[in-house]
Design a protein around this motif. Structure first.
Motif, short mmCIF file in Angstrom:
data_model
loop_
_atom_site.label_atom_id
_atom_site.label_comp_id
_atom_site.label_asym_id
_atom_site.label_seq_id
_atom_site.Cartn_x
_atom_site.Cartn_y
_atom_site.Cartn_z
N LEU A 290 -8.96 -4.02 0.65
CA LEU A 290 -8.03 -3.45 -0.31
C LEU A 290 -8.63 -3.44 -1.71
N SER B 129 -1.86 -1.36 -3.84
CA SER B 129 -3.24 -1.41 -3.37
C SER B 129 -3.55 -0.19 -2.52
N VAL C 287 0.86 -1.18 0.00
CA VAL C 287 0.00 0.00 0.00
C VAL C 287 0.90 1.23 0.00
N PHE D 143 -6.52 1.12 0.66
CA PHE D 143 -7.63 0.76 1.54
C PHE D 143 -8.90 1.46 1.07
#
Length: 224
Positions: A148, A159, A127, A161
């Motif tokens: 994700l 990715s 992330v 959230f």
């Protein structure tokens, strides 16, 4: 009222994926208030929580984000909305097929971002950090639940959230890992995914009832 917590009015916009915000905004406009209230009751029952609102604003916001996550990805409400815009339909198609909800172990955190390992699948995810305030308070070894979505909007592919993840204190890591180990042994991904909502309920109640012993909250049989 539900509309008072319209996602576009959130102060912590960076915690929400833009496509998620856009679809939730449409959902709030298109779904009848009575239907949303029924969904909210079902959601709180799923989390084993009362319908009463927490007093802290940040906790209220997180609770609503979890609710809309549930409405979108568990109940698939956007697919039932005949008046959903063409843009909304396209965003929903991407989110529906590309999202992955799980329980993640923070393996690495630095200026670049987070390296995560999903406990059930053992797959790793990256992330990227987009804002200086991203991942505040997180550190290596933490366990977080989250959803994700593949995200290539930045310079580095990775990715993102969908909404703010839930954080679970080190005191309950053994309990959580033991539960996931059993799900993996049984190869029961569906029950694991369902249990994650109970885990979210535990996380929220842990923040609401700070005076309660944590082992009384992180318990499958708890009715707190």
């Amino acid at each position: 009222m539900i509309t008072e917590l319209h996602t576009s009015k959130r102060n912590s916009a960076n915690a929400l994926y833009p496509d998620f915000v856009a679809i939730v905004d449409e959902l709030i406009e298109l779904v009848d208030q009575k239907d949303l209230e029924t969904l909210r009751k079902d959601f709180h029952t799923r989390l084993r929580m009362t319908l009463s609102q927490p007093e802290r604003a940040e906790l209220v916001e997180d609770l609503w984000d979890f609710f809309y996550d549930w409405c979108l990805f568990e109940k698939e409400i956007p697919g039932q909305l005949e008046k959903l815009s063409s843009k909304g339909q396209g965003l929903w198609a991407q989110l529906k097929t590309g999202n992955l909800r799980g329980l993640y172990h923070v393996q690495k955190i630095n200026d670049d971002g987070l390296k995560l390992k999903e406990l059930f699948t053992s797959k790793t995810h990256f992330v990227p950090r987009k804002y200086d305030t991203d991942f505040l308070g997180l550190q290596k070894g933490d366990l977080i639940e989250g959803r994700l979505i593949p995200d290539a909007s930045g310079e580095v592919e990775g990715s993102a959230f969908v909404r703010r993840p839930s954080y679970h204190p080190v005191e309950v890591h053994d309990y959580i890992k033991s539960k996931v180990k059993q799900f993996k042994k049984d190869k029961d991904f569906e029950t694991y995914q369902s249990w994650l909502w109970l885990l979210v309920g535990m996380y929220l109640k842990y923040r609401m009832y700070e005076h309660m012993p944590i082992d009384k909250i992180y318990d499958d049989n708890s009715r707190i």
